[in-house]
Design a protein around this motif. Structure first.
Motif, PDB file in Angstrom:
ATOM      1  N   ALA B  64       0.852  -1.175   0.000  1.00  0.00           N
ATOM      2  CA  ALA B  64       0.000   0.000   0.000  1.00  0.00           C
ATOM      3  C   ALA B  64       0.893   1.232   0.000  1.00  0.00           C
ATOM      4  CB  ALA B  64      -0.896   0.004   1.240  1.00  0.00           C
ATOM      5  N   VAL B  65       0.600   2.161  -0.879  1.00  0.00           N
ATOM      6  CA  VAL B  65       1.411   3.377  -0.956  1.00  0.00           C
ATOM      7  C   VAL B  65       0.958   4.348   0.125  1.00  0.00           C
ATOM      8  CG1 VAL B  65       2.168   5.277  -2.409  1.00  0.00           C
ATOM      9  CG2 VAL B  65       1.592   3.071  -3.452  1.00  0.00           C
ATOM     10  N   ARG B  66       1.865   4.709   1.017  1.00  0.00           N
ATOM     11  CA  ARG B  66       1.504   5.659   2.072  1.00  0.00           C
ATOM     12  C   ARG B  66       1.801   7.085   1.636  1.00  0.00           C
ATOM     13  NH1 ARG B  66       4.266   3.580   5.883  1.00  0.00           N
ATOM     14  NH2 ARG B  66       5.647   5.262   6.481  1.00  0.00           N
ATOM     15  N   ALA B  67       2.877   7.252   0.887  1.00  0.00           N
ATOM     16  CA  ALA B  67       3.222   8.584   0.392  1.00  0.00           C
ATOM     17  C   ALA B  67       4.078   8.462  -0.856  1.00  0.00           C
ATOM     18  CB  ALA B  67       3.970   9.364   1.481  1.00  0.00           C
ATOM     19  N   GLY B  68       3.899   9.393  -1.764  1.00  0.00           N
ATOM     20  CA  GLY B  68       4.740   9.435  -2.951  1.00  0.00           C
ATOM     21  C   GLY B  68       4.074   8.879  -4.195  1.00  0.00           C
ATOM     22  N   GLN B  69       4.818   8.906  -5.302  1.00  0.00           N
ATOM     23  CA  GLN B  69       4.307   8.424  -6.577  1.00  0.00           C
ATOM     24  C   GLN B  69       5.177   7.296  -7.104  1.00  0.00           C
ATOM     25  OE1 GLN B  69       3.878  11.518  -9.484  1.00  0.00           O
ATOM     26  NE2 GLN B  69       2.971  12.973  -8.046  1.00  0.00           N
ATOM     27  N   PHE B  70       4.525   6.337  -7.736  1.00  0.00           N
ATOM     28  CA  PHE B  70       5.251   5.214  -8.331  1.00  0.00           C
ATOM     29  C   PHE B  70       4.926   5.089  -9.813  1.00  0.00           C
ATOM     30  CE2 PHE B  70       5.352   4.122  -3.888  1.00  0.00           C
ATOM     31  CZ  PHE B  70       6.578   3.487  -3.723  1.00  0.00           C
ATOM     32  N   LYS B  71       5.826   4.442 -10.505  1.00  0.00           N
ATOM     33  CA  LYS B  71       5.596   4.086 -11.909  1.00  0.00           C
ATOM     34  C   LYS B  71       5.676   2.576 -12.024  1.00  0.00           C
ATOM     35  CE  LYS B  71       9.119   4.127 -14.841  1.00  0.00           C
ATOM     36  NZ  LYS B  71      10.183   4.541 -15.786  1.00  0.00           N
ATOM     37  N   ALA B  72       4.689   1.975 -12.683  1.00  0.00           N
ATOM     38  CA  ALA B  72       4.716   0.535 -12.943  1.00  0.00           C
ATOM     39  C   ALA B  72       4.997   0.319 -14.418  1.00  0.00           C
ATOM     40  CB  ALA B  72       3.386  -0.098 -12.561  1.00  0.00           C
ATOM     41  N   TYR B  73       5.852  -0.608 -14.730  1.00  0.00           N
ATOM     42  CA  TYR B  73       6.184  -0.847 -16.138  1.00  0.00           C
ATOM     43  C   TYR B  73       6.590  -2.287 -16.384  1.00  0.00           C
ATOM     44  CZ  TYR B  73      11.018  -0.424 -14.498  1.00  0.00           C
ATOM     45  OH  TYR B  73      12.191  -0.604 -13.824  1.00  0.00           O
ATOM     46  N   ARG B  74       6.446  -2.691 -17.626  1.00  0.00           N
ATOM     47  CA  ARG B  74       6.868  -4.010 -18.083  1.00  0.00           C
ATOM     48  C   ARG B  74       8.028  -3.852 -19.035  1.00  0.00           C
ATOM     49  NH1 ARG B  74       2.688  -8.149 -19.951  1.00  0.00           N
ATOM     50  NH2 ARG B  74       1.304  -8.307 -18.178  1.00  0.00           N
ATOM     51  N   ASN B  76       9.245  -5.484 -22.452  1.00  0.00           N
ATOM     52  CA  ASN B  76       8.863  -6.400 -23.535  1.00  0.00           C
ATOM     53  C   ASN B  76      10.052  -7.265 -23.934  1.00  0.00           C
ATOM     54  OD1 ASN B  76       6.567  -4.894 -23.365  1.00  0.00           O
ATOM     55  ND2 ASN B  76       7.020  -3.678 -25.174  1.00  0.00           N
ATOM     56  N   ARG B  77       9.730  -8.282 -24.734  1.00  0.00           N
ATOM     57  CA  ARG B  77      10.805  -9.184 -25.193  1.00  0.00           C
ATOM     58  C   ARG B  77      11.889  -8.430 -25.933  1.00  0.00           C
ATOM     59  NH1 ARG B  77       7.511 -14.163 -27.901  1.00  0.00           N
ATOM     60  NH2 ARG B  77       5.499 -13.740 -26.921  1.00  0.00           N
ATOM     61  N   ASP B  78      11.467  -7.445 -26.709  1.00  0.00           N
ATOM     62  CA  ASP B  78      12.452  -6.719 -27.512  1.00  0.00           C
ATOM     63  C   ASP B  78      13.237  -5.705 -26.671  1.00  0.00           C
ATOM     64  OD1 ASP B  78      10.537  -4.883 -27.001  1.00  0.00           O
ATOM     65  OD2 ASP B  78       9.945  -4.544 -29.064  1.00  0.00           O
ATOM     66  N   GLY B  79      13.024  -5.722 -25.355  1.00  0.00           N
ATOM     67  CA  GLY B  79      13.801  -4.855 -24.478  1.00  0.00           C
ATOM     68  C   GLY B  79      13.163  -3.507 -24.224  1.00  0.00           C
ATOM     69  N   SER B  80      12.124  -3.170 -24.986  1.00  0.00           N
ATOM     70  CA  SER B  80      11.485  -1.871 -24.787  1.00  0.00           C
ATOM     71  C   SER B  80      10.631  -1.873 -23.524  1.00  0.00           C
ATOM     72  CB  SER B  80      10.619  -1.527 -25.998  1.00  0.00           C
ATOM     73  OG  SER B  80       9.511  -2.403 -26.060  1.00  0.00           O
ATOM     74  N   GLU B  81      10.376  -0.699 -23.030  1.00  0.00           N
ATOM     75  CA  GLU B  81       9.637  -0.548 -21.782  1.00  0.00           C
ATOM     76  C   GLU B  81       8.206  -0.121 -22.077  1.00  0.00           C
ATOM     77  OE1 GLU B  81      11.968   1.592 -18.772  1.00  0.00           O
ATOM     78  OE2 GLU B  81      10.137   2.633 -18.187  1.00  0.00           O
ATOM     79  N   GLN B  82       7.261  -0.658 -21.324  1.00  0.00           N
ATOM     80  CA  GLN B  82       5.870  -0.213 -21.441  1.00  0.00           C
ATOM     81  C   GLN B  82       5.371   0.206 -20.071  1.00  0.00           C
ATOM     82  OE1 GLN B  82       3.455   0.233 -23.834  1.00  0.00           O
ATOM     83  NE2 GLN B  82       2.022   0.821 -22.225  1.00  0.00           N
ATOM     84  N   VAL B  83       5.116   1.494 -19.892  1.00  0.00           N
ATOM     85  CA  VAL B  83       4.584   2.002 -18.628  1.00  0.00           C
ATOM     86  C   VAL B  83       3.109   1.631 -18.526  1.00  0.00           C
ATOM     87  CG1 VAL B  83       4.090   4.051 -17.262  1.00  0.00           C
ATOM     88  CG2 VAL B  83       6.221   3.900 -18.551  1.00  0.00           C
ATOM     89  N   THR B  84       2.743   0.887 -17.497  1.00  0.00           N
ATOM     90  CA  THR B  84       1.353   0.436 -17.385  1.00  0.00           C
ATOM     91  C   THR B  84       0.526   1.323 -16.459  1.00  0.00           C
ATOM     92  OG1 THR B  84       1.962  -1.081 -15.618  1.00  0.00           O
ATOM     93  CG2 THR B  84       1.934  -1.962 -17.840  1.00  0.00           C
ATOM     94  N   GLY B  85       1.196   2.175 -15.692  1.00  0.00           N
ATOM     95  CA  GLY B  85       0.422   3.068 -14.845  1.00  0.00           C
ATOM     96  C   GLY B  85       1.269   3.853 -13.865  1.00  0.00           C
ATOM     97  N   PHE B  86       0.680   4.923 -13.366  1.00  0.00           N
ATOM     98  CA  PHE B  86       1.288   5.684 -12.288  1.00  0.00           C
ATOM     99  C   PHE B  86       0.434   5.472 -11.049  1.00  0.00           C
ATOM    100  CE2 PHE B  86       2.330   8.016 -16.210  1.00  0.00           C
ATOM    101  CZ  PHE B  86       3.700   7.860 -16.171  1.00  0.00           C
ATOM    102  N   HIS B  87       1.075   5.328  -9.912  1.00  0.00           N
ATOM    103  CA  HIS B  87       0.332   4.990  -8.711  1.00  0.00           C
ATOM    104  C   HIS B  87       0.619   5.977  -7.582  1.00  0.00           C
ATOM    105  CE1 HIS B  87      -1.069   1.158 -10.366  1.00  0.00           C
ATOM    106  NE2 HIS B  87       0.083   1.151 -10.996  1.00  0.00           N
TER     107      HIS B  87
END
Lengths: 242, 242
Positions: B64-74, B76-87
């Motif tokens: 559970a986030v008590r304070a601050g912001q997070f970034k969630a990302y995956r 991909n196989r090709d090494g690229s990043e996909q940001v799935t959300g900010f929390h």
DNA sequence: CGGGTTCTTGACACGGCTCAAGCGTAGTGG
DNA sequence: CCACTACGCTTGAGCCGTGTCAAGAACCCG
């Protein structure tokens, strides 16, 4: 929404269900499956084109798909439709309404279908008592989240060609998990629905399919798709080849 | 991942938490909050740039986030990043791992943050005993699904301008729910992350922001955004005006 | 102050959207 | 049985929004 169960409905039980391994019963023991079976409400058929529930309907139950394919979609403020997913036997429908108590999507049968109603209050009570069921339920909810994430990936990063390839690969694995042939299956949805789901236009889907056809990767019959070279399509879906 | 709690960690309890109304405690009674409080594991800070967990890590706890912001990302196989959300504070992290038992996303702190660890086994046991908590938990899971659906909508149907407007509107409502000013807030993420999340390029985000600036809708300072005309931006986000 | 990251801006190319017309198939009613 | 219609699919031409590439400016941190 249909009000009555079929005459044979009372003869259907989770224990005998063709998709129990994909649905809530999964790995549950016989006794647990029986308890689950007892809270299942109506088990009823839906004809092609019938709505399971509409957007804005109050949330009371989840629905397990026993047979057939469904399309879930939202209506935007501007009146346009957004297809949020296609659903197959073994999947749970209605999870998105748990938070708000109102269905945010409408769900329509793409062919003649059969579903089992799970009154959510009863299910919740059962979850409290059965750790194994709770685990399965959380698993299915988690799968729904994972599924959505993969859609985000598709829409956020892929070109039209890759999106279509990805859809074909997923369709193949869906059919495989249900014991059907993976190289020839029926796409019950129209290009309209397909393109809407993939975030491109109808015309674009048609053109990409034509390309696949020309490259000898698929053969297309009306409402049916024959996959001739699944490995090649997987390569395209992975993004490693154009 | 940090191994030790801060010296003051033991003094922090759910009952006093600034975001308890947004988090699992929500509407729970004092006794129930106490029980929840007791299963909370480590409560620890993360410095900017630190990973809460990485992709592929085994799933044991929700956070559970008590304070601050997070970034969630995956990745991909090709090494690229996909940001799935900010929390943000009050949200649960790790829900996507429930199904598979493995974290499919990595989560990184965009600023100095604080989180509470919820060992999932303990939480499950508590869910069995506390109907009210179960309801809240299902609510939060459902919200996650609804959130993902809205991302799908954004990526599937909107043009870049509308996407950015939508992001600003959501950011405003996130800050509002947390008691901050809605017309001036800090965007901790880089344009890179932002554009990745929105499914467009860095350059495109920059250009769209410049347009908003020229139209007098926002004022931009480094890592900070001042919203001058929220109604206008809402109109753009709704798609009713270009 | 200096070196790396992040952001801005421009020119150009290309993918996919839009608009439009034509085709095939299924269903309907005379 | 055969128009007739409706719907879904295909194909083409042109255009617009974004991606791409490149250069420079602004910013941050040590």
């Amino acid at each position: 929404m249909p009000q009555d169960a079929t005459p044979t409905a009372s003869a259907i039980h989770c224990a005998d269900c063709a998709v129990r391994r994909l649905c809530l019963p999964m790995e549950l023991g016989t006794a647990d499956v029986d308890k689950l079976d007892r809270i299942v409400g109506r088990r009823f058929p839906l004809a092609q084109g019938e709505l399971l529930y509409r957007s804005g309907a109050p949330f009371a139950s989840l629905y397990a798909v026993r047979a057939g394919q469904f399309k879930a979609y939202r209506i935007n403020r501007d009146g346009s439709e957004q297809v949020t997913g296609f659903h197959f036997s073994g999947q749970l429908l209605g999870l998105d309404a748990i938070a708000s108590g109102v269905h945010s999507c409408a769900v329509v049968a793409l062919e003649d279908c059969a579903v089992c109603e799970l009154p959510f209050a009863d299910l919740e009570a059962l979850l409290a008592k059965m750790p194994a069921l709770r685990q399965q339920f959380h698993r299915m909810v988690g799968e729904e989240i994972a599924r959505m994430q993969s859609v985000v990936l598709l829409l956020g990063k892929m070109k039209a060609r890759q999106r279509l390839a990805t859809l074909i690969v997923r369709a193949a694995s869906v059919y495989e998990a249900r014991g059907y042939a993976i190289d020839k299956f029926q796409l019950r949805m129209t290009h309209e629905d397909l393109s809407n789901y993939l975030g491109v236009t109808r015309e674009c889907v048609s053109r990409q399919l034509t390309k696949f056809k020309q490259e000898g990767l698929v053969r297309v019959a009306p409402r049916e798709l024959e996959v001739l070279d699944l490995p090649a399509i997987k390569t395209i879906a992975a993004g490693t080849a154009p």
